[in-house]
Design an enzyme around this catalytic site. Sequence first.
Site, PDB file in Angstrom:
ATOM      1  N   ASP A  14      -6.887  -1.333  -4.666  1.00 21.99           N
ATOM      2  CA  ASP A  14      -7.922  -0.988  -3.684  1.00 21.99           C
ATOM      3  C   ASP A  14      -8.849   0.087  -4.240  1.00 21.99           C
ATOM      4  O   ASP A  14     -10.069   0.029  -4.068  1.00 21.99           O
ATOM      5  CB  ASP A  14      -7.297  -0.475  -2.388  1.00 21.99           C
ATOM      6  CG  ASP A  14      -6.432  -1.492  -1.682  1.00 21.99           C
ATOM      7  OD1 ASP A  14      -6.623  -2.709  -1.898  1.00 21.99           O
ATOM      8  OD2 ASP A  14      -5.539  -1.069  -0.911  1.00 21.99           O
ATOM      9  N   ASP A  30       0.861  -1.179   0.000  1.00 25.63           N
ATOM     10  CA  ASP A  30       0.000   0.000   0.000  1.00 25.63           C
ATOM     11  C   ASP A  30       0.894   1.223   0.000  1.00 25.63           C
ATOM     12  O   ASP A  30       1.945   1.228   0.649  1.00 25.63           O
ATOM     13  CB  ASP A  30      -0.901  -0.001   1.235  1.00 25.63           C
ATOM     14  CG  ASP A  30      -1.942  -1.109   1.198  1.00 25.63           C
ATOM     15  OD1 ASP A  30      -2.447  -1.422   0.105  1.00 25.63           O
ATOM     16  OD2 ASP A  30      -2.258  -1.653   2.269  1.00 25.63           O
TER      17      ASP A  30
END
Length: 170
Positions: A144, A130
Amino acid sequence: MEDVHAQGRSGPRLRVARRDGWFLLLAAAIVGVDQLTKWAIRASIERGDAVEVLPFFRIVHVTNTGAAFGILQGAGPLLIVASLAGLAAIVVYLFNPGFAHPVVRLGLACMLGGAVGNLIDRVAEGRVVDFLKVPHWPAFNVADSAISIGVVILLWSMLFQDTERDRSSS
């Protein structure tokens, strides 16, 4: 290009027509951008470091062994199986003639690309990279974002598409 049929014991199950190509192209583009950005983060920012881009936006390098928002940390095998089941459901719905509305299929294509992007990380490394960070929100990535956008498109379609059909049929 003709329709391609996956044959099973009970006959055709999956129908992929020429008009389906752009949905697959969108999903593939999402996977490509997701993997390219994650590679760039791994190559340029040490894990745990951050680069401030704007006062309200940073590029970070963090990893997540769980699901969204850090839940189910360390549950990699379960998340891989759940991802594969989710991918199968998305593919079935994406190519089901009953869900032929382009808006629904757009949402499903976004979700497909995002799910594949994160699954690649989960299988290859046991964790997802991330790197996008805004205040008061967990770090996230392109995959995402695509999944979230796909869900919003599907919700919008469910809420407003029926209303449009009802108005046009009266």
